[in-house]
Design a protein around this motif. Sequence first.
Motif, short mmCIF file in Angstrom:
data_model
loop_
_atom_site.label_atom_id
_atom_site.label_comp_id
_atom_site.label_asym_id
_atom_site.label_seq_id
_atom_site.Cartn_x
_atom_site.Cartn_y
_atom_site.Cartn_z
N GLU A 18 9.73 4.36 0.17
CA GLU A 18 9.45 4.02 -1.36
C GLU A 18 10.91 3.57 -2.21
OE1 GLU A 18 6.87 6.64 -4.22
OE2 GLU A 18 9.07 7.07 -4.77
N ALA A 19 11.89 4.19 -1.84
CA ALA A 19 13.06 3.64 -2.49
C ALA A 19 13.70 2.21 -2.01
CB ALA A 19 14.35 4.71 -2.01
N ALA A 20 13.29 1.73 -0.85
CA ALA A 20 13.44 0.45 -0.40
C ALA A 20 12.74 -0.37 -1.04
CB ALA A 20 13.56 0.43 0.99
N PHE A 21 11.54 -0.10 -1.16
CA PHE A 21 10.56 -0.99 -1.81
C PHE A 21 10.80 -1.32 -3.26
CE2 PHE A 21 6.89 -1.82 -4.31
CZ PHE A 21 6.28 -2.93 -3.90
N ILE A 22 11.26 -0.24 -4.09
CA ILE A 22 11.56 -0.23 -5.44
C ILE A 22 12.67 -1.25 -5.76
CG2 ILE A 22 12.44 0.99 -7.43
CD1 ILE A 22 10.26 3.29 -6.56
N ALA A 23 13.80 -1.11 -4.78
CA ALA A 23 14.92 -1.79 -4.84
C ALA A 23 14.64 -3.20 -4.71
CB ALA A 23 15.97 -1.08 -3.92
N TRP A 24 13.79 -3.53 -3.61
CA TRP A 24 13.45 -4.95 -3.41
C TRP A 24 12.74 -5.34 -4.33
CZ3 TRP A 24 8.37 -6.93 -2.25
CH2 TRP A 24 8.55 -7.90 -1.89
N GLY A 51 6.26 3.99 2.64
CA GLY A 51 6.23 5.58 2.92
C GLY A 51 5.49 5.76 4.06
N ASP A 52 5.09 7.30 4.21
CA ASP A 52 4.26 7.72 5.25
C ASP A 52 2.75 7.13 5.54
OD1 ASP A 52 3.77 9.22 7.47
OD2 ASP A 52 3.52 11.01 6.34
N THR A 53 2.69 6.28 6.09
CA THR A 53 1.26 5.71 6.29
C THR A 53 0.49 5.98 7.61
OG1 THR A 53 1.81 3.40 7.29
CG2 THR A 53 2.05 3.66 4.74
N VAL A 54 -0.79 5.70 7.56
CA VAL A 54 -1.31 5.72 8.85
C VAL A 54 -0.84 4.57 9.53
CG1 VAL A 54 -3.33 4.23 8.01
CG2 VAL A 54 -3.64 5.87 9.70
N ASP A 55 -1.09 4.80 11.03
CA ASP A 55 -0.72 3.87 12.04
C ASP A 55 -1.57 2.74 11.99
OD1 ASP A 55 0.67 2.04 13.93
OD2 ASP A 55 0.02 3.70 15.71
N PRO A 56 -1.15 1.48 11.64
CA PRO A 56 -1.95 0.28 11.72
C PRO A 56 -2.12 -0.18 13.03
CG PRO A 56 0.30 -0.24 11.37
CD PRO A 56 0.46 1.23 11.30
N PHE A 57 -1.66 0.30 14.00
CA PHE A 57 -1.99 0.15 15.60
C PHE A 57 -2.85 1.12 16.27
CE2 PHE A 57 2.11 -2.17 14.49
CZ PHE A 57 1.81 -3.46 14.90
N SER A 58 -3.47 1.92 15.37
CA SER A 58 -4.27 3.03 15.83
C SER A 58 -5.54 1.99 16.24
CB SER A 58 -4.71 4.05 14.86
OG SER A 58 -5.43 3.49 13.77
N THR A 59 -6.31 2.59 17.20
CA THR A 59 -7.77 1.82 17.56
C THR A 59 -8.31 1.62 16.30
OG1 THR A 59 -7.29 2.97 19.83
CG2 THR A 59 -9.53 1.73 19.28
N GLU A 60 -8.73 2.54 15.59
CA GLU A 60 -9.54 2.46 14.35
C GLU A 60 -9.05 1.48 13.48
OE1 GLU A 60 -10.59 6.29 12.75
OE2 GLU A 60 -11.92 5.42 11.29
N ALA A 61 -7.97 1.43 13.09
CA ALA A 61 -7.42 0.67 12.17
C ALA A 61 -7.56 -0.89 12.97
CB ALA A 61 -5.88 0.69 11.85
N VAL A 62 -7.14 -0.93 14.07
CA VAL A 62 -7.04 -2.49 14.67
C VAL A 62 -8.60 -3.01 14.74
CG1 VAL A 62 -6.94 -3.54 17.00
CG2 VAL A 62 -5.17 -2.15 16.17
N ARG A 63 -9.44 -2.05 15.06
CA ARG A 63 -10.97 -2.62 15.07
C ARG A 63 -11.37 -2.93 13.74
NH1 ARG A 63 -13.38 2.75 18.74
NH2 ARG A 63 -12.92 1.55 20.68
N ALA A 64 -10.95 -2.18 12.67
CA ALA A 64 -11.35 -2.62 11.34
C ALA A 64 -10.82 -3.78 10.77
CB ALA A 64 -11.04 -1.26 10.28
N LEU A 86 0.90 -1.12 0.01
CA LEU A 86 0.11 -0.12 0.13
C LEU A 86 0.84 1.22 -0.14
CD1 LEU A 86 -2.68 -0.94 2.73
CD2 LEU A 86 -2.77 -1.20 0.21
N ASP A 87 0.75 2.09 -1.02
CA ASP A 87 1.48 3.27 -1.14
C ASP A 87 0.91 4.40 -0.04
OD1 ASP A 87 2.83 5.63 -1.92
OD2 ASP A 87 1.76 5.81 -3.66
N ARG A 88 1.32 4.69 0.94
CA ARG A 88 0.92 6.12 1.64
C ARG A 88 -0.51 6.02 2.13
NH1 ARG A 88 1.84 10.40 -2.12
NH2 ARG A 88 1.20 8.66 -3.60
N VAL A 89 -1.03 4.70 2.42
CA VAL A 89 -2.30 4.54 2.85
C VAL A 89 -2.73 5.64 4.21
CG1 VAL A 89 -2.01 2.87 4.25
CG2 VAL A 89 -4.22 3.10 3.75
#
Length: 286
Positions: free
Chosen positions: A192-198, A164-177, A136-139
Amino acid sequence: MTEQQTQSTGRVGQVKEITSLSNPVIKDIRALSMKKHRDETRTFLAEGLKLVIDALDLGWAIRTLIYAKGQRGKPQVEKIAALTVARGGLVLEVSDKVLTAITRRDNPQAVIAVFEQRVSTLETIALKPDATWVALDRVRDPGNLGTVIRTADAAGAAGVILIGDTVDPFSTEAVRATMGSIFAVPLVRASEAAFIAWAQKAGSLVVGSHLKGSVDYRTIDYGQRPVVLLMGNEQAGLTDALAGACGKLARIPQSGRADSLNLAIATGVMLYEARRHVLALGEAAP
Ligand code: SAM
């Protein structure tokens, strides 16, 4: 912590009874609603008895188990309380007022827990031939991220890469979802650079999901090698650099007036197509 605020119930070893919102342990747990505090402590809050049982079964490190006073004596609660103590965690028996304050909900779950976060790096990924990863790119939206994690779990994806700069997967709202899938789906964070290289080295087929994609997503052969489905940001879509790193740019046909599909919906559509050759209704399916 004063004697009045915290008393040992004398049951499962170190069970503490707390009724005061000014108790420092409760203040600390409430502070987990802030990203800064989650980042500093590398912990997060999960709500619900089933979730906590599943997380413990899957070996997640528990710091604190918190349950409503009315749960005392219930076999499942006693079992996870004993397990928490055995694993070095703290067990708190609290009033409804305290649970409401921690969860910021009028009808809180009766059992909640603080777990240690788990996020890996790209180097830890061992790509299996039939693996499908979602990247996911910068969700931005926690509900979208949680729904993607839940869908990745259901479709048997190997994990979710956060670029990149994403929302926190461990926020209460994300965890609930995620509805519990936060404990089942490996998460990886990358620039982004590391992902492209990988992606260039990994030997996988990177399929970018793009509104200007030249290929119908249903015509791609997903069965030849590991697949990474790369999904764009909610507002801006994929960056040009990420789109350029894709082996294929796929489009989901649309009719009607909508400009695009919601990110989580598009991920579901792409993911189920990419997993079609491995997904089947098992005998135990409902
Ligand atoms: N304005 C954005 C854009 O130009 O891409 C819309 C982004 S859309 C809400 C979020 C992501 O969902 C997109 O970047 C893409 O990855 C995926 N998506 C949504 N609709 C799609 C479609 N019809 N075909 C392919 N991907 C789609």
